[in-house]
Design an enzyme around this catalytic site. Structure first.
Site, short mmCIF file in Angstrom:
data_model
loop_
_atom_site.label_atom_id
_atom_site.label_comp_id
_atom_site.label_asym_id
_atom_site.label_seq_id
_atom_site.Cartn_x
_atom_site.Cartn_y
_atom_site.Cartn_z
N MET A 32 -25.20 35.45 -8.58
CA MET A 32 -23.67 34.38 -8.44
C MET A 32 -24.21 33.63 -7.06
O MET A 32 -22.16 33.53 -6.65
CB MET A 32 -22.82 35.62 -8.86
CG MET A 32 -22.33 36.05 -10.06
SD MET A 32 -21.60 36.36 -10.82
CE MET A 32 -20.85 37.96 -9.54
N GLY A 33 -24.89 33.32 -6.60
CA GLY A 33 -24.37 32.59 -5.54
C GLY A 33 -24.91 34.08 -3.76
O GLY A 33 -24.84 35.06 -4.34
N ASP A 37 -31.09 39.13 1.29
CA ASP A 37 -31.91 39.51 1.54
C ASP A 37 -32.96 40.41 0.14
O ASP A 37 -33.46 40.17 -0.70
CB ASP A 37 -32.79 39.92 2.43
CG ASP A 37 -33.25 39.76 3.81
OD1 ASP A 37 -33.17 38.02 3.73
OD2 ASP A 37 -32.85 40.32 4.76
N HIS A 39 -31.38 39.13 -3.38
CA HIS A 39 -32.06 38.75 -3.45
C HIS A 39 -33.19 37.54 -3.17
O HIS A 39 -34.03 37.32 -3.98
CB HIS A 39 -31.15 37.00 -3.86
CG HIS A 39 -29.19 37.34 -4.12
ND1 HIS A 39 -28.16 37.61 -3.28
CD2 HIS A 39 -29.32 38.09 -5.56
CE1 HIS A 39 -27.06 38.21 -3.79
NE2 HIS A 39 -27.76 38.40 -5.22
N GLY A 149 -32.01 43.62 -9.68
CA GLY A 149 -32.49 43.96 -8.50
C GLY A 149 -32.05 45.70 -9.34
O GLY A 149 -30.32 45.80 -10.22
N ASP A 152 -27.47 46.68 -9.27
CA ASP A 152 -26.86 46.61 -9.76
C ASP A 152 -27.58 47.56 -11.47
O ASP A 152 -27.92 47.16 -12.11
CB ASP A 152 -26.42 46.22 -10.08
CG ASP A 152 -25.62 45.52 -9.36
OD1 ASP A 152 -24.22 45.98 -9.06
OD2 ASP A 152 -26.16 44.17 -8.86
N SER A 187 -25.25 43.33 -0.91
CA SER A 187 -24.73 42.71 -1.30
C SER A 187 -24.07 41.51 -1.19
O SER A 187 -23.64 41.39 0.19
CB SER A 187 -23.71 43.65 -2.35
OG SER A 187 -22.25 43.35 -2.77
N SER A 188 -23.31 40.87 -1.40
CA SER A 188 -22.60 39.35 -1.39
C SER A 188 -21.56 40.03 -0.79
O SER A 188 -20.84 39.08 -0.29
CB SER A 188 -22.85 38.64 -2.52
OG SER A 188 -24.21 37.59 -3.55
O1 PAF Z 1 -25.82 40.39 -10.41
C1 PAF Z 1 -25.19 39.61 -10.90
O2 PAF Z 1 -25.39 38.51 -9.63
C2 PAF Z 1 -24.59 38.55 -11.71
O3 PAF Z 1 -24.62 40.10 -13.15
C3 PAF Z 1 -25.80 38.27 -13.26
C4 PAF Z 1 -26.42 39.09 -13.81
C5 PAF Z 1 -26.05 36.54 -12.19
C6 PAF Z 1 -24.90 37.76 -13.86
O4 PAF Z 1 -23.57 36.73 -14.06
#
Ligand code: PAF
Length: 280
Positions: A32-33, A37, A39, A149, A152, A187-188
């Site tokens: 989700m942007g 690190d 991601h 990841g 989650d 985490s974002s």
């Molecule tokens: O983990 C996330 O960022 C979101 O839940 C995902 C997997 C991109 C779905 O929107």
């Protein structure tokens, strides 16, 4: 090299069609942007395993059960694209809202069982939103492999179940949680923490480690859990949604800790909800 940013499904399909025809592996990293690190470690794993890599950025409204949370979610597309430049990915899929959910959209993907507890219990509808968008991202990108990841962990199990149940030909890879030097899981949402809250946030992981140590010394889980919750509240966490020991396979309570188990936590600090988990 900066990857092309694709916003329309036709453009994405035109990009992936030759890769599919050539039978190459297409790795997708759904995000989700607000990339960090954690991601980027998923992108590195995808690059190592696949000939082509697509990173998706879509703040999915269907997985937010709280309008304010959706509104506040960090959106940093330009810097995300810059961070990805060194990985030489093939495309960024940043769909316009109508490409994901046109007005006529009426389908919901719902995974039973795994979603009854923890995040599912505390965020009604959250996993339906996740399963729906991830099913769409897999088909839209023609993914053969997808990278998530373990931060989650419940989401990872839900996505695996969904992909298996819908016969989606995608291998779902779980990648280790990346932590800051003080132990806070990346985490974002960490971007939303004030400087003061950021200094307190690592307490969540510290308390989890304390429980892990206690379990090694055969101390009963419930007393370790109660003490940790008390200390977290004292440190400034306003609510601890759960601090649970569960089986890694199906998230049922881990009464027998000889089965592979994980400790899961979710707690709110200064209005920011943090989650974490670790293998026991
Ligand atoms: O983990 C996330 O960022 C979101 O839940 C995902 C997997 C991109 C779905 O929107």
């Amino acid at each position: 090299m900066t990857a092309p940013i694709l916003r329309r499904l036709d453009d994405l399909r035109a990009t992936t069609a030759p890769w599919q025809r050539a039978g190459t592996r297409i790795g997708v990293v759904p995000t989700m942007g607000a990339l960090h690190d954690g991601h980027l470690s998923l992108v590195a794993a995808a690059k190592a395993a696949c000939e082509h890599v697509v990173v998706t950025i879509f703040v999915n409204p269907k997985q937010f059960n709280n309008a304010k949370d959706l509104e506040n979610y960090p959106r940093t597309e330009e810097s995300d694209a810059r961070k990805l430049a060194r990985f030489d990915v093939d495309a960024l899929w940043v769909p316009d809202g109508d490409q994901m959910y046109p007005e006529s959209f009426a389908t919901n993907v719902s995974v039973a069982g795994l979603t009854d507890v923890m995040e599912g219990a505390h965020r009604p509808g959250h996993f339906d939103g996740v399963a729906t968008v991830v099913a769409k991202l897999f088909t839209q990108t023609s993914a053969t492999d997808a990278f998530f990841g373990e931060k989650d962990f419940q989401q990872l199990l839900v996505v695996r179940r969904m992909a298996a149940d819908l016969d989606l030909p995608v291998t779902v890879h779980g990648c280790p949680t990346i932590r800051d030097i003080d132990g806070l899981a990346l985490s974002s949402r960490n971007l939303l923490l004030s400087d003061r809250a950021r200094t307190v946030a690592p307490r969540l992981h510290e308390e989890m480690q304390e429980i892990a140590e206690g379990l090694k010394g055969d101390r009963p889980f419930t007393s370790l859990q109660t003490a940790a919750i008390t200390r977290l509240e004292k440190a400034g966490f306003t609510s601890v949604d759960y601090l649970d020991l569960r089986r890694q396979s199906d998230l049922s309570p881990a009464v027998d800790t000889r089965a592979p188990a994980r400790l899961f936590a979710a707690a709110t600090l200064a209005g920011v909800r943090l989650i974490d988990n670790m293998s026991i």
